[in-house]
Design an enzyme around this catalytic site. Structure first.
Site, PDB file in Angstrom:
ATOM      1  N   LYS A   1      69.434   2.570  -4.753  1.00  0.00           N
ATOM      2  CA  LYS A   1      70.748   1.965  -4.528  1.00  0.00           C
ATOM      3  C   LYS A   1      71.589   1.902  -5.806  1.00  0.00           C
ATOM      4  O   LYS A   1      72.214   0.875  -6.106  1.00  0.00           O
ATOM      5  CB  LYS A   1      70.614   0.560  -3.932  1.00  0.00           C
ATOM      6  CG  LYS A   1      70.048   0.538  -2.519  1.00  0.00           C
ATOM      7  CD  LYS A   1      70.091  -0.871  -1.942  1.00  0.00           C
ATOM      8  CE  LYS A   1      69.567  -0.913  -0.535  1.00  0.00           C
ATOM      9  NZ  LYS A   1      69.611  -2.270   0.045  1.00  0.00           N
TER      10      LYS A   1
ATOM     11  N   LYS B   1      80.099   0.956   7.982  1.00  0.00           N
ATOM     12  CA  LYS B   1      80.517  -0.086   7.056  1.00  0.00           C
ATOM     13  C   LYS B   1      79.849   0.086   5.699  1.00  0.00           C
ATOM     14  O   LYS B   1      78.728   0.576   5.594  1.00  0.00           O
ATOM     15  CB  LYS B   1      80.190  -1.478   7.629  1.00  0.00           C
ATOM     16  CG  LYS B   1      78.706  -1.741   7.845  1.00  0.00           C
ATOM     17  CD  LYS B   1      78.493  -3.109   8.466  1.00  0.00           C
ATOM     18  CE  LYS B   1      77.021  -3.458   8.561  1.00  0.00           C
ATOM     19  NZ  LYS B   1      76.328  -3.526   7.256  1.00  0.00           N
TER      20      LYS B   1
ATOM     21  N   LYS C   1      72.164  -5.012   9.475  1.00  0.00           N
ATOM     22  CA  LYS C   1      72.134  -3.877   8.559  1.00  0.00           C
ATOM     23  C   LYS C   1      72.523  -4.331   7.155  1.00  0.00           C
ATOM     24  O   LYS C   1      73.283  -5.283   6.977  1.00  0.00           O
ATOM     25  CB  LYS C   1      73.098  -2.776   9.017  1.00  0.00           C
ATOM     26  CG  LYS C   1      72.722  -2.155  10.359  1.00  0.00           C
ATOM     27  CD  LYS C   1      71.450  -1.339  10.259  1.00  0.00           C
ATOM     28  CE  LYS C   1      71.076  -0.700  11.579  1.00  0.00           C
ATOM     29  NZ  LYS C   1      70.628  -1.664  12.591  1.00  0.00           N
ATOM     30  N   ASP C   2      71.998  -3.598   6.156  1.00  0.00           N
ATOM     31  CA  ASP C   2      72.236  -3.938   4.757  1.00  0.00           C
ATOM     32  C   ASP C   2      73.719  -3.983   4.415  1.00  0.00           C
ATOM     33  O   ASP C   2      74.523  -3.208   4.939  1.00  0.00           O
ATOM     34  CB  ASP C   2      71.567  -2.910   3.836  1.00  0.00           C
ATOM     35  CG  ASP C   2      70.057  -3.065   3.805  1.00  0.00           C
ATOM     36  OD1 ASP C   2      69.548  -4.029   4.398  1.00  0.00           O
ATOM     37  OD2 ASP C   2      69.394  -2.226   3.180  1.00  0.00           O
ATOM     38  N   LYS C   3      74.057  -4.880   3.506  1.00  0.00           N
ATOM     39  CA  LYS C   3      75.422  -4.939   2.974  1.00  0.00           C
ATOM     40  C   LYS C   3      75.627  -3.876   1.902  1.00  0.00           C
ATOM     41  O   LYS C   3      76.652  -3.199   1.875  1.00  0.00           O
ATOM     42  CB  LYS C   3      75.693  -6.331   2.401  1.00  0.00           C
ATOM     43  CG  LYS C   3      77.064  -6.485   1.755  1.00  0.00           C
ATOM     44  CD  LYS C   3      77.279  -7.905   1.245  1.00  0.00           C
ATOM     45  CE  LYS C   3      78.656  -8.069   0.622  1.00  0.00           C
ATOM     46  NZ  LYS C   3      78.880  -9.459   0.139  1.00  0.00           N
TER      47      LYS C   3
END
Length: 347
Positions: free
Chosen positions: A22, A51, A80-82
């Site tokens: 990430k 998103k 879901k992950d930000k």
């Protein structure tokens, strides 16, 4: 000790390299795999949204406000992950209303939409597809590819990822304190989050013991088994072919997510589970008081459609790109933990 504070044992020998995870949101992509799609008519507007930098609940709140409906009129299947690029479906209950003309904010984009007769409920999607780039790779590529082949053939332990426990395992800590006489959650939404964190931790502890004993993917006498792709359960002792079916990947051993007693293991399997969970009996008693039913979760996680490639980022810097599919409720970070020691930027 909790699973969030212990070093969970690896099934395939541990990471063989280092990499950064990430470095930017585009390095971690998640796509919902739906088995139900909008039919074209009905009171519910389904929206597939991409998103970035938004968490799922914030998008749901924005949709409700923009459409002029109550938050409970908005549905989604999973969180879901930000800090990622994710695609997921939402639904809006709009009886007798036209489709809203949304002015999409930065970080949120509409992919497709359609009407459906039913609201989108939690757990509707059955799998997620991931595309993950691990940058600044440092390690033996051939050894890592050998590890990837082993994971393809055998799967990995189905641990809950650290995301389940909150920042610094705060949800787990507060949940255990509450269930043993401490302060209760002030918000209703926190109740399920804390309960989930506590039960996930207890499951991880039992699974860690099975991994240490080398039986996370093998039968113990008295096991409760779950067929691949099913939520059904049956006793291993009732099937003479159970051991061969587990080795073949047709069915998986399970471990408990404790609560009010449900379908229980027996014999050596039960003894092992009770031994691991005994220090947390006060917490389990609290789960029972809250009326949480015990369920069982597969100890083995098949990693489907696993593919990988190497890319050159900058001179002397390599990038590993992985693509794979996991059933809903499984964690991509548990796959990465079997491969590389990751350096993840703080939020």
């Amino acid at each position: 000790m909790t699973s969030a504070t212990m070093l969970l044992p690896h099934a395939h020998g541990g990471p063989v390299a280092q990499a950064r995870l990430k470095a930017c949101p585009a390095d971690f992509k998640v796509f919902e795999c739906m088995h139900v799609l909008p039919e074209g008519e009905g009171e519910h507007l389904w929206l597939e949204i991409e998103k970035t930098g938004w968490n799922t609940e914030d998008v749901a709140m924005w949709l409700a406000k923009s459409a002029g409906v109550h938050r409970l009129s908005v549905g989604y299947s999973g969180l879901k992950d930000k800090h990622a690029v994710t695609r997921q479906w939402f639904s809006l209950h709009l009886p007798g209303k036209a489709d809203p003309d949304f002015a999409w904010p930065d970080g949120v984009a509409l992919i497709q939409s359609g009407r459906h007769r039913r609201k989108l409920n939690r757990g509707t999607h059955r799998a997620n597809r991931f595309v993950i780039r691990a940058t600044d790779f440092c390690g033996d590529k051939l050894l890592l590819e050998s590890r990837l082949a082993a994971i393809t053939a055998e799967g990995i332990p189905n641990y809950f990822g650290e995301q389940r426990f909150g920042r610094g395992a705060g949800n787990l800590v507060r949940g255990r304190e509450w269930l043993t006489g401490g302060e209760a959650p002030r918000k209703k939404a926190l109740r399920s989050i804390w309960l989930s964190a506590v039960r996930s931790d207890l499951f991880n502890q039992v699974l860690a013991e099975r991994v240490s004993r080398g039986v996370w993917n093998r039968i113990l006498e008295g096991d409760i088994l779950q067929p691949e792709g099913s939520r059904g359960l049956f006793c291993a002792d009732d099937d003479e072919e159970a051991s061969a079916r587990v080795i073949g990947g047709e069915v998986h051993p399970t471990a408990p997510m404790p609560g009010v007693a449900g379908m229980a293991s027996s014999g050596p399997c039960r003894e092992m589970e009770q031994q691991i969970l005994a220090p947390s009996q006060a917490v389990i008693d609290g789960l029972c008081r809250e009326g949480v039913d015990e369920i069982r979760r597969a100890t083995r996680l098949p990693v489907q459609e696993l593919q990988w490639s190497w890319q050159q980022e900058r001179e002397g810097e390599n990038c590993l790109e992985l693509a794979f599919k996991l059933p809903a409720g499984a964690f991509a970070t548990t796959v990465m933990a079997e491969l590389v020691t990751t350096m993840e930027p703080s939020a």
